[in-house]
Design an enzyme around this catalytic site. Structure first.
Site, PDB file in Angstrom:
ATOM      1  N   TRP A  77       0.824  -1.195   0.000  1.00 36.74           N
ATOM      2  CA  TRP A  77       0.000   0.000   0.000  1.00 36.74           C
ATOM      3  C   TRP A  77       0.871   1.263   0.000  1.00 36.74           C
ATOM      4  CZ3 TRP A  77      -4.970  -0.451  -1.323  1.00 36.74           C
ATOM      5  CH2 TRP A  77      -5.622  -1.666  -1.114  1.00 36.74           C
ATOM      6  N   SER A  78       0.616   2.199   0.896  1.00 40.06           N
ATOM      7  CA  SER A  78       1.251   3.515   0.801  1.00 40.06           C
ATOM      8  C   SER A  78       2.712   3.542   1.232  1.00 40.06           C
ATOM      9  CB  SER A  78       0.468   4.549   1.600  1.00 40.06           C
ATOM     10  OG  SER A  78      -0.745   4.850   0.935  1.00 40.06           O
ATOM     11  N   THR A  79       3.239   2.455   1.741  1.00 41.29           N
ATOM     12  CA  THR A  79       4.684   2.386   1.916  1.00 41.29           C
ATOM     13  C   THR A  79       5.364   2.597   0.564  1.00 41.29           C
ATOM     14  OG1 THR A  79       4.425   0.935   3.845  1.00 41.29           O
ATOM     15  CG2 THR A  79       6.572   0.920   2.776  1.00 41.29           C
ATOM     16  N   LYS A  81       4.685   4.957  -1.423  1.00 40.34           N
ATOM     17  CA  LYS A  81       4.857   6.393  -1.687  1.00 40.34           C
ATOM     18  C   LYS A  81       6.286   6.857  -1.428  1.00 40.34           C
ATOM     19  CE  LYS A  81       0.099   8.057  -0.935  1.00 40.34           C
ATOM     20  NZ  LYS A  81      -0.642   6.795  -0.719  1.00 40.34           N
ATOM     21  N   TYR A 167      -4.041  14.300   3.012  1.00 39.90           N
ATOM     22  CA  TYR A 167      -3.426  13.085   2.479  1.00 39.90           C
ATOM     23  C   TYR A 167      -3.969  12.715   1.098  1.00 39.90           C
ATOM     24  CZ  TYR A 167      -1.522   8.317   2.639  1.00 39.90           C
ATOM     25  OH  TYR A 167      -0.846   7.159   2.385  1.00 39.90           O
TER      26      TYR A 167
END
Length: 394
Positions: A77-79, A81, A167
């Site tokens: 997921w957003s790791t 980014k 976010y």
């Protein structure tokens, strides 16, 4: 051998290596299975480039038919980014991208609806006001790079850019990613592979090649105590937050699909091992160096954690309950110690629990990946236990 946890389910044996100095990390990792509902997971800790913890255990699927192996990969997921931000920082370090230049100078179509002067740094720091699209976005449309970036270029911000963070849960990858594409001619996944992960031998991809599907863990939905309470809380969110978190609505089911894995989603569909996450965030912990190789100049690595202003995030504020601060592609640990006691440590969490973090002062990087998702977007108790144990071991 395994042993029963308090609920009667077996606690799997833990594989891998742990330096005796970091036994507290192993203890916390095992406790995640015993008391925090872990299914399958891995954690890696590096200190000054040395791997001091590299552990994995549990199950790669909900039916408990596949063991989590040393090379099991999972959607983080957003790791993701932080990895996409690393690509942008590499370009900035090479003089190909100016973080203070208008986005429209690289992506002319973006200069619409009052966004003519909006700088690149606002994209990296969630301050662009583009947390989500205003019109409904189907999954098929979401997977269409050209369509989604065109809609983002044409839309107006939800709030005055630069004044607050909000976010950009899904749009971040298209926004930063399209700038990368305009500068290099490559989508972020290709740039990452050719310029960073390929040369360094790091097992991390944006999306998942079909040939790697057999070693991918199955994500499992978070346990939600009350769907009615969840729906009521969501209904209270501002439109900008609803657009960020549910347009389109995605979760474990979508992330396990072939369509998700085949798409280019640099905000949310990076796949890798904990080892890979620790090495990528370790570039920043090493002040730009990874295993003797210069990836970024020290100045560029330091710039990544420049705080862009503390505030109550317009999307995640209710969930955090306190002010947070974005840097340039990362969250700062701050006074609430999201990444340990150093307030200038930084990193990024992924929906459900995963995490990558860096602390240049301690020379510490950590990667944590798992498949049973928790209900939080950030600061999952399992991740926090591992971070706290890592610092206690220094």
């Amino acid at each position: 051998m395994s042993e029963p946890d308090p609920a009667g389910a077996p606690v799997p044996s833990i594989e891998g290596h742990c330096d005796p100095r970091f036994a507290a990390v192993r203890d916390a990792f095992e406790a995640n299975f015993r008391t925090r509902d872990e299914l399958g997971a891995a954690v890696t800790v590096q200190v000054h480039g040395e791997t001091v913890v590299d552990l994995w255990g549990g199950w790669a699927d909900s039916a408990r038919t596949r063991r989590w192996e040393h090379d099991t990969v999972v959607n983080v997921w957003s790791t993701t980014k932080g990895v996409t931000a690393l690509c942008a920082h590499v370009l900035a370090d090479r003089g190909l991208l100016d973080l203070d230049a208008p986005v429209a100078s690289y992506w002319p179509e973006f200069g619409a609806a009052g966004k003519e002067r909006l700088p690149v740094r606002f994209l990296l720091s969630h301050r662009a006001g583009l947390s989500g699209l205003r019109e409904p976005l189907s999954l098929a449309e979401f997977y269409d790079w050209g369509l989604t970036t065109a809609r983002l270029a044409a839309t107006e911000p939800w709030w005055e850019p630069g004044t607050r963070s909000g976010y950009h849960a899904l749009t971040y990858g298209f926004l930063v990613g399209e700038v990368i594409r305009r500068v290099t001619g490559q989508l972020p996944g290709a740039f990452l592979r050719e310029e960073i992960t390929g040369p360094l031998g790091i097992d991390f991809t944006i999306g998942l090649p079909e040939k790697e599907a057999a070693r991918a863990a199955e994500l499992v939905h978070p346990r939600i105590t009350s769907s009615s309470d969840h729906a009521a809380a969501f209904a209270q969110l501002a439109p900008a937050a609803q657009a960020a978190l549910a347009n389109p609505s995605v979760g474990a089911t979508q992330a396990n699909s072939d369509a998700w894995r085949a798409a280019e989603l640099p905000a949310a569909n990076g796949h890798g091992t904990a080892r890979a996450v620790a090495r990528l965030y370790g570039v920043f912990a090493g002040r730009g160096r990874s295993e003797g190789r210069v990836v970024l100049s020290e100045r560029a690595a330091e710039r990544a954690r420049e705080g862009q202003g503390r505030c109550r995030d317009l999307v995640l504020g209710a969930g955090f309950g306190h002010e947070t601060e974005c840097a340039l592609g990362f969250w700062l640990s701050g006074p609430h110690a999201s990444y340990g006691p150093n307030p200038r440590a930084f990193g990024h969490d992924g929906f459900g629990g995963s995490c990558g973090m860096a602390d240049p002062e301690a020379g510490l990087s950590l990667g944590y990946v798992m498949n049973r998702m928790g209900p939080r977007i950030a600061d999952d108790p399992r991740k926090m236990a591992l971070v706290e144990a890592a610092y206690a071991s220094l």
